[in-house]
Design a protein around this motif. Structure first.
Motif, PDB file in Angstrom:
ATOM      1  N   SER A  17       0.828  -1.201   0.000  1.00  0.00           N
ATOM      2  CA  SER A  17       0.000   0.000   0.000  1.00  0.00           C
ATOM      3  C   SER A  17       0.867   1.256   0.000  1.00  0.00           C
ATOM      4  N   ASN A  18       0.386   2.280  -0.717  1.00  0.00           N
ATOM      5  CA  ASN A  18       1.050   3.577  -0.582  1.00  0.00           C
ATOM      6  C   ASN A  18       0.574   4.226   0.720  1.00  0.00           C
ATOM      7  N   GLU A  19       1.013   5.428   0.978  1.00  0.00           N
ATOM      8  CA  GLU A  19       0.666   6.126   2.224  1.00  0.00           C
ATOM      9  C   GLU A  19      -0.757   6.669   2.224  1.00  0.00           C
ATOM     10  N   GLY A  20      -1.371   6.666   1.076  1.00  0.00           N
ATOM     11  CA  GLY A  20      -2.749   7.133   0.990  1.00  0.00           C
ATOM     12  C   GLY A  20      -2.832   8.586   0.572  1.00  0.00           C
ATOM     13  N   TYR A  21      -4.030   8.972   0.178  1.00  0.00           N
ATOM     14  CA  TYR A  21      -4.310  10.327  -0.273  1.00  0.00           C
ATOM     15  C   TYR A  21      -5.589  10.784   0.411  1.00  0.00           C
ATOM     16  N   HIS A  22      -5.618  12.049   0.816  1.00  0.00           N
ATOM     17  CA  HIS A  22      -6.821  12.628   1.429  1.00  0.00           C
ATOM     18  C   HIS A  22      -7.024  14.030   0.883  1.00  0.00           C
ATOM     19  N   ASN A  23      -8.156  14.249   0.218  1.00  0.00           N
ATOM     20  CA  ASN A  23      -8.533  15.579  -0.234  1.00  0.00           C
ATOM     21  C   ASN A  23      -9.365  16.196   0.879  1.00  0.00           C
ATOM     22  N   ILE A  24      -8.821  17.139   1.573  1.00  0.00           N
ATOM     23  CA  ILE A  24      -9.485  17.726   2.749  1.00  0.00           C
ATOM     24  C   ILE A  24     -10.780  18.445   2.360  1.00  0.00           C
ATOM     25  N   LYS A  25     -10.824  19.065   1.187  1.00  0.00           N
ATOM     26  CA  LYS A  25     -12.021  19.802   0.760  1.00  0.00           C
ATOM     27  C   LYS A  25     -13.218  18.882   0.536  1.00  0.00           C
ATOM     28  N   THR A  26     -12.990  17.717  -0.091  1.00  0.00           N
ATOM     29  CA  THR A  26     -14.105  16.823  -0.427  1.00  0.00           C
ATOM     30  C   THR A  26     -14.198  15.617   0.500  1.00  0.00           C
ATOM     31  N   ASP A  27     -13.196  15.406   1.336  1.00  0.00           N
ATOM     32  CA  ASP A  27     -13.057  14.254   2.226  1.00  0.00           C
ATOM     33  C   ASP A  27     -12.926  12.935   1.445  1.00  0.00           C
ATOM     34  N   PHE A  28     -12.492  13.033   0.181  1.00  0.00           N
ATOM     35  CA  PHE A  28     -12.174  11.840  -0.603  1.00  0.00           C
ATOM     36  C   PHE A  28     -10.848  11.278  -0.086  1.00  0.00           C
ATOM     37  N   ARG A  29     -10.807   9.953   0.080  1.00  0.00           N
ATOM     38  CA  ARG A  29      -9.600   9.269   0.531  1.00  0.00           C
ATOM     39  C   ARG A  29      -9.353   8.067  -0.374  1.00  0.00           C
ATOM     40  N   SER A  30      -8.070   7.743  -0.559  1.00  0.00           N
ATOM     41  CA  SER A  30      -7.767   6.565  -1.363  1.00  0.00           C
ATOM     42  C   SER A  30      -6.403   5.997  -1.010  1.00  0.00           C
ATOM     43  N   TYR A  31      -6.231   4.724  -1.366  1.00  0.00           N
ATOM     44  CA  TYR A  31      -4.940   4.036  -1.331  1.00  0.00           C
ATOM     45  C   TYR A  31      -4.746   3.357  -2.674  1.00  0.00           C
ATOM     46  N   PHE A  32      -3.513   3.341  -3.145  1.00  0.00           N
ATOM     47  CA  PHE A  32      -3.147   2.492  -4.265  1.00  0.00           C
ATOM     48  C   PHE A  32      -2.475   1.260  -3.700  1.00  0.00           C
ATOM     49  N   LEU A  33      -2.974   0.099  -4.097  1.00  0.00           N
ATOM     50  CA  LEU A  33      -2.418  -1.182  -3.670  1.00  0.00           C
ATOM     51  C   LEU A  33      -1.717  -1.803  -4.875  1.00  0.00           C
ATOM     52  N   SER A  34      -0.461  -2.177  -4.706  1.00  0.00           N
ATOM     53  CA  SER A  34       0.323  -2.773  -5.787  1.00  0.00           C
ATOM     54  C   SER A  34       0.554  -4.242  -5.490  1.00  0.00           C
ATOM     55  N   PHE A  35       0.547  -5.037  -6.557  1.00  0.00           N
ATOM     56  CA  PHE A  35       0.735  -6.476  -6.437  1.00  0.00           C
ATOM     57  C   PHE A  35       2.026  -6.870  -7.151  1.00  0.00           C
ATOM     58  N   ASP A  36       2.514  -8.067  -6.861  1.00  0.00           N
ATOM     59  CA  ASP A  36       3.834  -8.500  -7.315  1.00  0.00           C
ATOM     60  C   ASP A  36       4.053  -8.369  -8.818  1.00  0.00           C
ATOM     61  N   ASP A  37       3.017  -8.561  -9.620  1.00  0.00           N
ATOM     62  CA  ASP A  37       3.199  -8.521 -11.073  1.00  0.00           C
ATOM     63  C   ASP A  37       3.058  -7.122 -11.661  1.00  0.00           C
ATOM     64  N   GLY A  38       2.850  -6.120 -10.801  1.00  0.00           N
ATOM     65  CA  GLY A  38       2.706  -4.747 -11.270  1.00  0.00           C
ATOM     66  C   GLY A  38       1.274  -4.255 -11.346  1.00  0.00           C
ATOM     67  N   ALA A  39       0.295  -5.147 -11.214  1.00  0.00           N
ATOM     68  CA  ALA A  39      -1.107  -4.726 -11.216  1.00  0.00           C
ATOM     69  C   ALA A  39      -1.370  -3.828 -10.006  1.00  0.00           C
ATOM     70  N   ARG A  40      -2.309  -2.890 -10.182  1.00  0.00           N
ATOM     71  CA  ARG A  40      -2.647  -1.994  -9.079  1.00  0.00           C
ATOM     72  C   ARG A  40      -4.160  -1.890  -8.914  1.00  0.00           C
TER      73      ARG A  40
END
Length: 127
Positions: free
Chosen positions: A28-51
């Protein structure tokens, strides 16, 4: 050309991240948070490069999920061998997730199982 990533909204972002890290060895990356919209996300990476991007925001619609419906229906993870499919399927079953089918060899030759994973989403586990 290749698919850059697939994204899904989830109700519990941290629990979804833990699920994919625990069972599918996602990084997992450290995550993203848009304070204005309260949108949050993580990018998860797998061994073969898929995300996989998992996301959350306020006031999402959470319709009941049907196994047979139009649109995107499951994510499939290739583990490399039948023993790994059997082991992960048993582990998920023992941890309380429903196994929809398998492990089995399908009519088109795949060795797979399908489980209902985090928040009712179907996941295929294949050899």
């Amino acid at each position: 050309m290749y698919i850059e990533h697939v994204a899904m909204y989830v109700n519990d972002l941290e629990k979804a991240r833990e699920f994919f890290v625990k069972y599918f060895n996602a990084k997992s990356n450290e995550g993203y948070h848009n304070i204005k919209t309260d949108f949050r996300s993580y990018f998860l990476s797998f061994d073969d490069g898929a995300r996989l991007e998992i996301m959350n925001k306020p006031n999402m619609c959470d319709d009941e999920k049907q196994l047979a419906k139009t649109g995107y229906i499951h994510i499939a993870f290739r583990l490399g061998n039948k023993e790994a499919v059997n082991e992960l399927t048993d582990r998920l079953r023992n941890d309380g997730y429903s196994v929809v089918s398998g492990p089995r060899t399908t009519g088109d030759g795949y060795y797979e199982s399908c489980i209902i994973g985090i928040e009712g989403n179907q996941i295929e586990i294949t050899e």
